[in-house]
Motif scaffolding. Structure first.
Motif, PDB file in Angstrom:
ATOM      1  N   GLY A  15       0.806  -1.210   0.000  1.00 18.59           N
ATOM      2  CA  GLY A  15       0.000   0.000   0.000  1.00 18.59           C
ATOM      3  C   GLY A  15       0.833   1.250   0.000  1.00 18.59           C
ATOM      4  N   GLY A  16       0.234   2.336   0.562  1.00 18.86           N
ATOM      5  CA  GLY A  16       0.781   3.667   0.428  1.00 18.86           C
ATOM      6  C   GLY A  16       2.203   3.839   0.915  1.00 18.86           C
ATOM      7  N   GLY A  17       2.706   3.008   1.834  1.00 19.49           N
ATOM      8  CA  GLY A  17       4.044   3.191   2.356  1.00 19.49           C
ATOM      9  C   GLY A  17       5.130   2.596   1.493  1.00 19.49           C
ATOM     10  N   GLY A  18       4.751   1.804   0.500  1.00 15.31           N
ATOM     11  CA  GLY A  18       5.738   1.213  -0.391  1.00 15.31           C
ATOM     12  C   GLY A  18       6.669   0.270   0.333  1.00 15.31           C
ATOM     13  N   ASN A  19       7.900   0.150  -0.190  1.00 15.00           N
ATOM     14  CA  ASN A  19       8.862  -0.802   0.356  1.00 15.00           C
ATOM     15  C   ASN A  19       9.225  -0.516   1.798  1.00 15.00           C
ATOM     16  OD1 ASN A  19       8.960  -2.251  -2.011  1.00 15.00           O
ATOM     17  ND2 ASN A  19      10.657  -1.077  -2.852  1.00 15.00           N
ATOM     18  N   GLU A  20       9.274   0.766   2.173  1.00  9.42           N
ATOM     19  CA  GLU A  20       9.630   1.117   3.543  1.00  9.42           C
ATOM     20  C   GLU A  20       8.634   0.532   4.534  1.00  9.42           C
ATOM     21  OE1 GLU A  20      10.601   5.056   6.296  1.00  9.42           O
ATOM     22  OE2 GLU A  20      10.010   5.304   4.200  1.00  9.42           O
ATOM     23  N   ALA A  21       7.350   0.602   4.201  1.00 15.11           N
ATOM     24  CA  ALA A  21       6.324   0.036   5.077  1.00 15.11           C
ATOM     25  C   ALA A  21       6.450  -1.473   5.143  1.00 15.11           C
ATOM     26  CB  ALA A  21       4.932   0.426   4.584  1.00 15.11           C
ATOM     27  N   GLU A  22       6.681  -2.112   4.002  1.00 15.63           N
ATOM     28  CA  GLU A  22       6.800  -3.564   3.974  1.00 15.63           C
ATOM     29  C   GLU A  22       8.015  -4.032   4.756  1.00 15.63           C
ATOM     30  OE1 GLU A  22       6.688  -4.811  -0.094  1.00 15.63           O
ATOM     31  OE2 GLU A  22       4.846  -3.689  -0.496  1.00 15.63           O
ATOM     32  N   GLU A  23       9.115  -3.296   4.651  1.00 18.32           N
ATOM     33  CA  GLU A  23      10.320  -3.656   5.409  1.00 18.32           C
ATOM     34  C   GLU A  23      10.089  -3.496   6.907  1.00 18.32           C
ATOM     35  OE1 GLU A  23      13.349  -1.199   3.767  1.00 18.32           O
ATOM     36  OE2 GLU A  23      13.381  -2.266   1.839  1.00 18.32           O
ATOM     37  N   SER A  24       9.392  -2.410   7.286  1.00 15.45           N
ATOM     38  CA  SER A  24       9.072  -2.211   8.705  1.00 15.45           C
ATOM     39  C   SER A  24       8.192  -3.336   9.220  1.00 15.45           C
ATOM     40  CB  SER A  24       8.360  -0.868   8.904  1.00 15.45           C
ATOM     41  OG  SER A  24       9.222   0.211   8.632  1.00 15.45           O
ATOM     42  N   LEU A  25       7.195  -3.712   8.420  1.00 12.20           N
ATOM     43  CA  LEU A  25       6.294  -4.791   8.836  1.00 12.20           C
ATOM     44  C   LEU A  25       7.052  -6.106   8.975  1.00 12.20           C
ATOM     45  CD1 LEU A  25       3.582  -6.015   9.481  1.00 12.20           C
ATOM     46  CD2 LEU A  25       3.145  -6.209   7.027  1.00 12.20           C
ATOM     47  N   ALA A  26       7.915  -6.426   8.036  1.00  9.97           N
ATOM     48  CA  ALA A  26       8.670  -7.680   8.116  1.00  9.97           C
ATOM     49  C   ALA A  26       9.538  -7.713   9.376  1.00  9.97           C
ATOM     50  CB  ALA A  26       9.535  -7.855   6.874  1.00  9.97           C
ATOM     51  N   ARG A  27      10.173  -6.584   9.700  1.00  6.68           N
ATOM     52  CA  ARG A  27      11.014  -6.519  10.892  1.00  6.68           C
ATOM     53  C   ARG A  27      10.176  -6.662  12.162  1.00  6.68           C
ATOM     54  NH1 ARG A  27      12.733  -1.978   9.919  1.00  6.68           N
ATOM     55  NH2 ARG A  27      11.506  -0.715  11.369  1.00  6.68           N
ATOM     56  N   ILE A  28       9.043  -5.934  12.216  1.00  8.10           N
ATOM     57  CA  ILE A  28       8.196  -5.975  13.407  1.00  8.10           C
ATOM     58  C   ILE A  28       7.544  -7.344  13.563  1.00  8.10           C
ATOM     59  CG2 ILE A  28       6.060  -5.052  14.397  1.00  8.10           C
ATOM     60  CD1 ILE A  28       6.906  -2.321  13.208  1.00  8.10           C
ATOM     61  N   ARG A  29       7.025  -7.897  12.467  1.00  6.55           N
ATOM     62  CA  ARG A  29       6.386  -9.219  12.532  1.00  6.55           C
ATOM     63  C   ARG A  29       7.378 -10.268  13.011  1.00  6.55           C
ATOM     64  NH1 ARG A  29       2.023 -11.605  10.020  1.00  6.55           N
ATOM     65  NH2 ARG A  29       0.902  -9.879  10.961  1.00  6.55           N
ATOM     66  N   GLY A  30       8.604 -10.212  12.522  1.00  8.91           N
ATOM     67  CA  GLY A  30       9.621 -11.161  12.972  1.00  8.91           C
ATOM     68  C   GLY A  30       9.883 -11.054  14.460  1.00  8.91           C
ATOM     69  N   ARG A  31       9.867  -9.811  14.959  1.00  8.88           N
ATOM     70  CA  ARG A  31      10.097  -9.617  16.387  1.00  8.88           C
ATOM     71  C   ARG A  31       8.949 -10.186  17.206  1.00  8.88           C
ATOM     72  NH1 ARG A  31      11.352  -3.908  19.549  1.00  8.88           N
ATOM     73  NH2 ARG A  31      11.932  -4.878  21.531  1.00  8.88           N
ATOM     74  N   TYR A  32       7.710  -9.973  16.746  1.00  4.36           N
ATOM     75  CA  TYR A  32       6.562 -10.495  17.489  1.00  4.36           C
ATOM     76  C   TYR A  32       6.524 -12.019  17.455  1.00  4.36           C
ATOM     77  CZ  TYR A  32       4.346  -6.068  18.627  1.00  4.36           C
ATOM     78  OH  TYR A  32       4.056  -4.835  19.161  1.00  4.36           O
ATOM     79  N   ILE A  33       6.940 -12.619  16.360  1.00  2.00           N
ATOM     80  CA  ILE A  33       6.971 -14.078  16.278  1.00  2.00           C
ATOM     81  C   ILE A  33       7.934 -14.665  17.314  1.00  2.00           C
ATOM     82  CG2 ILE A  33       7.698 -16.028  14.818  1.00  2.00           C
ATOM     83  CD1 ILE A  33       6.522 -14.457  12.433  1.00  2.00           C
ATOM     84  N   GLU A  34       9.052 -13.966  17.563  1.00  2.00           N
ATOM     85  CA  GLU A  34      10.051 -14.451  18.511  1.00  2.00           C
ATOM     86  C   GLU A  34       9.828 -13.947  19.935  1.00  2.00           C
ATOM     87  OE1 GLU A  34      13.812 -13.261  16.824  1.00  2.00           O
ATOM     88  OE2 GLU A  34      13.968 -15.180  15.778  1.00  2.00           O
ATOM     89  N   LEU A  35       8.882 -13.048  20.125  1.00  2.00           N
ATOM     90  CA  LEU A  35       8.668 -12.370  21.395  1.00  2.00           C
ATOM     91  C   LEU A  35       8.446 -13.349  22.546  1.00  2.00           C
ATOM     92  CD1 LEU A  35       8.300  -9.392  22.384  1.00  2.00           C
ATOM     93  CD2 LEU A  35       5.845  -9.726  22.069  1.00  2.00           C
ATOM     94  N   LEU A  36       9.088 -13.068  23.685  1.00  2.00           N
ATOM     95  CA  LEU A  36       8.910 -13.885  24.884  1.00  2.00           C
ATOM     96  C   LEU A  36       7.769 -13.374  25.747  1.00  2.00           C
ATOM     97  CD1 LEU A  36      12.611 -14.466  25.999  1.00  2.00           C
ATOM     98  CD2 LEU A  36      11.137 -15.993  24.677  1.00  2.00           C
TER      99      LEU A  36
END
Length: 201
Positions: free
Chosen positions: A21-42
């Protein structure tokens, strides 16, 4: 300490997203980083100001929460006053709530049986596992940006079925706000403060 995602983890993150969507690659990169962190979150904790809208009835709650991947999730009501101090417990791997004190029962908000006290755990599940259909970085120039993510079934059109909208701090990954809607009608609105995360060492 920041951690790099391994290739299998990156592949899993990409399977859980289809935003463009509107954020382009920057938004997708942020989401990938954040999603990865939540998947590993303790663990994570914070405070939620929650509005549950039944159409004819609207309820407001304050909830302190502590979620743990291994162990018990604890939700403590801080408002309204007549139920303040009521605690709900969810054992790891379970979805049933056990209450200390008053039983809070206002009925389900959607066809999946979502109740107000279920809202914070549900938003955290969407953050970790929901299919991200759309994502964009929002905020005017000079303002702090937020990463806005919309999760829905990949076979469902916008405004149909159950959707969850999440807003994150794109730098820290903190969950700032969440909403759940069904058929275009918002049943849960949740503003989150004091959000903290415990990552693997």
């Amino acid at each position: 300490m920041k951690k790099r995602l391994c290739a299998p983890m990156i592949a899993l993150v990409l399977l859980l997203t289809a935003c463009g969507g509107g954020g382009g690659n920057e938004a997708e990169e942020s989401l990938a980083r954040i999603r990865g962190r939540y998947i590993e979150l303790l663990a994570c904790s914070g405070h939620a100001e929650l509005t549950a809208d039944y159409g004819q009835r609207v309820y407001d709650y304050g909830i302190d929460f502590t979620w743990r991947r291994e162990g018990e999730t604890l939700l403590t009501l801080t408002a309204p006053e007549n139920v303040a101090g009521t605690a709900a417990h969810i054992a790891a791997g379970e979805t049933a709530l056990e209450y200390d004190g008053v039983m809070l029962e206002t009925g389900p908000l959607n066809t999946r049986g979502l109740a107000p006290v279920d809202a914070v755990p549900a938003l955290l599940r969407y953050a970790r596992e929901g299919f991200a259909a759309e994502c964009a970085l929002e905020g005017e120039e000079g303002e702090e940006k937020r990463l806005h993510v919309i999760c829905r079934d990949p076979e469902t059109k916008p405004g149909e079925g159950i959707e969850a909208e999440l807003w994150f701090d794109p730098e820290s990954g903190a969950l700032l706000r969440g909403e759940v809607s069904e058929g275009g009608f918002t049943v849960i609105q949740c503003d989150i403060s004091g959000f903290s995360m415990e990552d693997p060492a």
